[in-house]
Design a protein around this motif. Sequence first.
Motif, PDB file in Angstrom:
ATOM      1  N   GLU A   1       0.943  -1.085  -0.149  1.00 14.17           N
ATOM      2  CA  GLU A   1      -0.080  -0.007  -0.019  1.00 14.17           C
ATOM      3  C   GLU A   1       0.996   1.381  -0.105  1.00 14.17           C
ATOM      4  N   LYS A   2       2.016   1.129  -0.618  1.00 15.58           N
ATOM      5  CA  LYS A   2       2.708   2.215  -1.048  1.00 15.58           C
ATOM      6  C   LYS A   2       2.453   3.119  -2.041  1.00 15.58           C
ATOM      7  N   ILE A   3       2.395   4.538  -1.949  1.00 11.47           N
ATOM      8  CA  ILE A   3       2.122   5.196  -3.037  1.00 11.47           C
ATOM      9  C   ILE A   3       3.634   5.299  -3.855  1.00 11.47           C
ATOM     10  N   LEU A   4       3.890   4.660  -5.064  1.00  5.20           N
ATOM     11  CA  LEU A   4       5.040   4.729  -5.411  1.00  5.20           C
ATOM     12  C   LEU A   4       5.303   5.288  -6.879  1.00  5.20           C
ATOM     13  N   PHE A   5       5.774   6.388  -6.907  1.00  4.72           N
ATOM     14  CA  PHE A   5       6.256   6.910  -8.167  1.00  4.72           C
ATOM     15  C   PHE A   5       7.273   6.574  -8.524  1.00  4.72           C
ATOM     16  N   VAL A   6       7.590   6.238 -10.105  1.00  7.40           N
ATOM     17  CA  VAL A   6       8.872   5.778 -10.542  1.00  7.40           C
ATOM     18  C   VAL A   6       9.359   6.995 -11.398  1.00  7.40           C
ATOM     19  N   ASN A   7      10.522   7.221 -11.082  1.00  2.44           N
ATOM     20  CA  ASN A   7      11.330   8.712 -12.124  1.00  2.44           C
ATOM     21  C   ASN A   7      11.650   7.844 -13.424  1.00  2.44           C
ATOM     22  N   ILE A   8      10.828   8.027 -14.313  1.00  6.14           N
ATOM     23  CA  ILE A   8      10.935   7.687 -15.561  1.00  6.14           C
ATOM     24  C   ILE A   8      12.363   7.942 -16.584  1.00  6.14           C
ATOM     25  N   ASP A   9      12.766   9.007 -16.004  1.00  4.28           N
ATOM     26  CA  ASP A   9      13.939   9.716 -16.589  1.00  4.28           C
ATOM     27  C   ASP A   9      15.055   9.172 -16.180  1.00  4.28           C
ATOM     28  N   SER A  10      15.191   8.218 -14.999  1.00  2.68           N
ATOM     29  CA  SER A  10      16.289   7.957 -14.415  1.00  2.68           C
ATOM     30  C   SER A  10      16.526   6.374 -14.549  1.00  2.68           C
ATOM     31  N   CYS A  11      15.605   5.557 -14.884  1.00  2.00           N
ATOM     32  CA  CYS A  11      15.783   4.129 -15.113  1.00  2.00           C
ATOM     33  C   CYS A  11      16.267   3.572 -16.243  1.00  2.00           C
ATOM     34  N   PRO A  12      17.567   2.818 -16.084  1.00  2.22           N
ATOM     35  CA  PRO A  12      18.107   2.378 -17.322  1.00  2.22           C
ATOM     36  C   PRO A  12      17.220   1.342 -18.077  1.00  2.22           C
ATOM     37  N   GLY A  13      17.315   1.496 -19.444  1.00  5.12           N
ATOM     38  CA  GLY A  13      16.572   0.874 -20.282  1.00  5.12           C
ATOM     39  C   GLY A  13      15.025   1.198 -20.491  1.00  5.12           C
ATOM     40  N   LEU A  14      14.587   2.040 -19.640  1.00  8.13           N
ATOM     41  CA  LEU A  14      13.196   2.655 -19.647  1.00  8.13           C
ATOM     42  C   LEU A  14      12.859   3.544 -20.430  1.00  8.13           C
ATOM     43  N   ALA A  15      12.265   3.589 -21.468  1.00  9.19           N
ATOM     44  CA  ALA A  15      12.033   4.675 -22.266  1.00  9.19           C
ATOM     45  C   ALA A  15      11.095   5.677 -21.809  1.00  9.19           C
ATOM     46  N   THR A  16      11.294   6.951 -22.065  1.00  7.59           N
ATOM     47  CA  THR A  16      10.621   8.187 -21.241  1.00  7.59           C
ATOM     48  C   THR A  16       9.451   8.439 -22.295  1.00  7.59           C
ATOM     49  N   ASP A  17       8.815   7.850 -23.088  1.00  8.42           N
ATOM     50  CA  ASP A  17       7.904   7.957 -24.020  1.00  8.42           C
ATOM     51  C   ASP A  17       6.659   7.197 -23.471  1.00  8.42           C
ATOM     52  N   ARG A  18       5.434   7.314 -24.526  1.00 13.25           N
ATOM     53  CA  ARG A  18       4.191   6.771 -24.226  1.00 13.25           C
ATOM     54  C   ARG A  18       4.621   4.983 -23.746  1.00 13.25           C
ATOM     55  N   GLY A  19       5.256   4.389 -24.485  1.00 12.37           N
ATOM     56  CA  GLY A  19       5.464   3.058 -24.076  1.00 12.37           C
ATOM     57  C   GLY A  19       5.948   2.859 -22.767  1.00 12.37           C
ATOM     58  N   GLY A  20       7.038   3.721 -22.270  1.00  7.21           N
ATOM     59  CA  GLY A  20       7.480   3.543 -21.111  1.00  7.21           C
ATOM     60  C   GLY A  20       6.654   3.807 -19.971  1.00  7.21           C
TER      61      GLY A  20
ATOM     62  N   ALA B   1       2.847   0.663 -11.093  1.00 10.02           N
ATOM     63  CA  ALA B   1       3.395   1.807 -10.364  1.00 10.02           C
ATOM     64  C   ALA B   1       1.943   2.683 -10.152  1.00 10.02           C
ATOM     65  N   THR B   2       2.127   3.490  -9.177  1.00  7.46           N
ATOM     66  CA  THR B   2       1.191   4.370  -8.847  1.00  7.46           C
ATOM     67  C   THR B   2       1.127   5.709  -9.724  1.00  7.46           C
ATOM     68  N   GLY B   3       2.541   6.026  -9.627  1.00  6.88           N
ATOM     69  CA  GLY B   3       2.436   7.269 -10.614  1.00  6.88           C
ATOM     70  C   GLY B   3       3.877   7.353 -11.331  1.00  6.88           C
ATOM     71  N   VAL B   4       4.170   8.418 -12.032  1.00  2.00           N
ATOM     72  CA  VAL B   4       5.295   9.005 -12.679  1.00  2.00           C
ATOM     73  C   VAL B   4       5.774  10.216 -12.154  1.00  2.00           C
ATOM     74  N   VAL B   5       7.051  10.264 -12.276  1.00  2.00           N
ATOM     75  CA  VAL B   5       8.073  11.505 -12.023  1.00  2.00           C
ATOM     76  C   VAL B   5       8.761  11.734 -13.310  1.00  2.00           C
ATOM     77  N   SER B   6       8.696  12.926 -13.871  1.00  2.00           N
ATOM     78  CA  SER B   6       9.454  13.291 -15.037  1.00  2.00           C
ATOM     79  C   SER B   6       9.610  14.968 -14.959  1.00  2.00           C
ATOM     80  N   THR B   7      11.050  15.278 -15.641  1.00  2.00           N
ATOM     81  CA  THR B   7      11.167  16.731 -15.805  1.00  2.00           C
ATOM     82  C   THR B   7      10.465  17.146 -17.028  1.00  2.00           C
ATOM     83  N   ARG B   8       9.796  16.020 -18.012  1.00  2.00           N
ATOM     84  CA  ARG B   8       9.308  16.628 -19.118  1.00  2.00           C
ATOM     85  C   ARG B   8       7.716  16.443 -18.934  1.00  2.00           C
ATOM     86  N   VAL B   9       7.054  17.244 -19.873  1.00  2.00           N
ATOM     87  CA  VAL B   9       5.764  17.421 -19.767  1.00  2.00           C
ATOM     88  C   VAL B   9       4.921  16.324 -20.516  1.00  2.00           C
TER      89      VAL B   9
END
Length: 197
Positions: A56-75, A84-92
């Motif tokens: 029951e953790k609210i878990l945001f994943v930093n999509i910008d920092s995980c090796p091998g994870l695309a920062t696009d729609r597919g990621g 994952a509960t949420g996404v963190v990014s510097t990009r809109v």
Amino acid sequence: MNERITAAFADVPVCASVVGTAKVADFANAASRVGILAAVPVGQLAKIVPVLTGLEKILFVNIDSCPGLATDRGGVDFLHEIGATGVVSTRVAPIERARAVSMLTMHKVFVTDRSNLNRSLEAVKRSRPDLVELMPAPIIPWMSAQAREVMSPFVAAGFVTDRSGVAHSLAMGALAAASSDSGLWSLTRSQLSAGEK
């Protein structure tokens, strides 16, 4: 303001910044209900994310920092599929996609100077995230009340290394403080108020 996030920070106003896999178990056992998972290779995310959200953790994943994870729609869709509960990014764009699939969103902002602040304010207005991760925390007192309002609700991050840093962040209007120091991940508001060790 998202009620689920507000409730999660009601007792422990600290967001666990979990960088890599070494402190995943510490977060699993901490009182903090909200965490940001960063720098975890994509192959390990599918194992770690369900365990933490199962607690029951609210878990945001930093999509910008995980090796091998695309920062696009597919990621973003991959993170959604593994729970994952949420996404963190510097990009809109990733934030907009995450919102489209009903995930929680956190826009990470680095304020380095006035022009950067203005660009960040415009980006946050476009992305309309549930939370802003505002970095570095010591810059917050130098921001105008209007800028802080645009960034709200925000989590103060960067250089939050002790309980006084958490208290100062909250005093500056942060909903919570983010820290990679696992010793702060069970710090309660009552302990802060009482000045307990």
